[in-house]
Design a protein around this motif. Structure first.
Motif, mmCIF file in Angstrom:
data_model
loop_
_atom_site.group_PDB
_atom_site.id
_atom_site.type_symbol
_atom_site.label_atom_id
_atom_site.label_comp_id
_atom_site.label_asym_id
_atom_site.label_seq_id
_atom_site.Cartn_x
_atom_site.Cartn_y
_atom_site.Cartn_z
ATOM 1 N N UNK A 66 0.942 -1.136 0.160
ATOM 2 C CA UNK A 66 0.112 0.022 0.099
ATOM 3 C C UNK A 66 0.837 1.134 0.173
ATOM 4 N N UNK A 67 2.060 1.131 0.896
ATOM 5 C CA UNK A 67 2.766 2.389 0.978
ATOM 6 C C UNK A 67 3.358 2.671 -0.414
ATOM 7 N N UNK A 68 3.722 1.558 -1.276
ATOM 8 C CA UNK A 68 4.360 1.769 -2.557
ATOM 9 C C UNK A 68 3.567 2.336 -3.518
ATOM 10 N N UNK A 69 1.962 2.148 -3.541
ATOM 11 C CA UNK A 69 1.209 2.623 -4.491
ATOM 12 C C UNK A 69 0.676 4.155 -4.023
ATOM 13 N N UNK A 70 0.806 4.407 -2.815
ATOM 14 C CA UNK A 70 0.243 5.625 -2.232
ATOM 15 C C UNK A 70 0.886 7.032 -2.586
ATOM 16 N N UNK A 71 0.267 7.883 -3.099
ATOM 17 C CA UNK A 71 1.061 9.329 -3.167
ATOM 18 C C UNK A 71 1.887 9.575 -1.952
ATOM 19 N N UNK A 72 2.937 10.389 -2.080
ATOM 20 C CA UNK A 72 3.768 10.809 -0.776
ATOM 21 C C UNK A 72 2.826 11.559 0.324
ATOM 22 N N UNK A 91 -3.635 -8.696 -0.917
ATOM 23 C CA UNK A 91 -4.906 -8.485 -1.088
ATOM 24 C C UNK A 91 -4.878 -7.494 -2.305
ATOM 25 N N UNK A 92 -6.113 -7.113 -2.766
ATOM 26 C CA UNK A 92 -6.415 -6.149 -3.568
ATOM 27 C C UNK A 92 -6.878 -5.058 -3.217
ATOM 28 N N UNK A 93 -5.877 -4.015 -3.095
ATOM 29 C CA UNK A 93 -6.388 -2.741 -2.565
ATOM 30 C C UNK A 93 -6.262 -1.534 -3.596
ATOM 31 N N UNK A 94 -7.329 -0.729 -3.668
ATOM 32 C CA UNK A 94 -7.197 0.403 -4.716
ATOM 33 C C UNK A 94 -7.645 1.577 -3.954
ATOM 34 N N UNK A 95 -6.823 2.550 -4.162
ATOM 35 C CA UNK A 95 -6.750 3.898 -3.755
ATOM 36 C C UNK A 95 -7.315 4.825 -4.813
ATOM 37 N N UNK A 96 -8.459 5.568 -4.627
ATOM 38 C CA UNK A 96 -8.802 6.441 -5.474
ATOM 39 C C UNK A 96 -8.589 8.104 -4.923
#
Length: 218
Positions: free
Chosen positions: A18-24, A206-211
């Motif tokens: 999750x940290x890898x895909x999240x904006x800073x 897990x599949x996690x999606x951030x919008x």
């Protein structure tokens, strides 16, 4: 209680993804839902959540436990995250956030509104989406070719859930799956109201999606 090595590994692995895909500017967290997690609900939070099923209250407690920690990182302490009449969590002024859970894992995300205008998150098991549900979720304008072919439907489902959570606080518009067009190839989505959101996702464990909607997006 000290979590088992398997639980600790699941949490650590998902958090890293999750940290890898999240904006800073976006903080994220996760927790394997455990017996007793309902105790993490404050009295005010517990009163605002109508669900009486123990599993639902455990999941709500786990998600809010994560969110409380994330809010503390932003300098907000002892804030009760109440369930609004719409079903969405109510966040402190100047902060946007989102909660989600499946049967086993809870996730949360928060950010300062000055950096991100609105956030949505969803978590799903990393399993193919059943065909009958895919038929309800997908529309011809969706683009999912870039995603893992076994999990593309599940990612699409989670993306539309996350986009709805990000869009509703801004537009107050109830949206169906057919009202959200997702382009996983380009990493964005558009609602029928013209609201645009960026997307980021991970698929293991897990599949996690951030919008997320930035300050310039309509």
């Amino acid at each position: 209680m000290t979590p088992s090595p398997e639980i600790a590994l699941a949490q650590t692995s998902l958090l890293q993804a999750m940290i890898a895909i999240a904006p800073a500017s976006v903080r994220v967290g996760c927790r394997v839902i455990s017996d007793g997690d309902e105790a993490h609900l404050s009295p005010e939070e517990a009163h605002s959540i109508p669900a009486r099923q123990p599993a639902m209250r455990r999941a709500s407690g786990a998600a809010r436990w994560i969110a409380h920690g994330l809010l503390t990182e932003l300098g907000v302490n002892d804030f009760a995250i109440l369930r609004a009449p719409s079903g969405a969590p109510a966040w402190p002024d100047g902060i946007t956030g989102s909660l989600a859970h499946d049967d086993d894992m809870a996730v949360a995300t928060v950010a300062l509104v000055g950096h991100i205008r609105s956030l949505g998150i969803d978590v799903e098991p990393a399993q193919p989406l059943p065909d009958d549900i895919f038929a309800l979720v997908a529309i011809p304008s969706d683009r999912i070719e870039a995603a893992d072919r076994h999990l593309a439907g599940r990612i699409l489902f989670a993306a539309k859930e996350a986009v709805y959570k990000a869009a509703y606080p801004l537009d107050r518009e109830v949206l169906g799956y057919e009202d959200i067009t997702v382009d996983l190839n380009a990493g964005h989505a558009t609602t029928k109201t013209g609201r645009k959101a960026s997307l980021a996702y991970c698929i293991a464990p897990r599949v996690v999606v951030l919008a997320f909607v930035d300050g310039d997006a309509r």
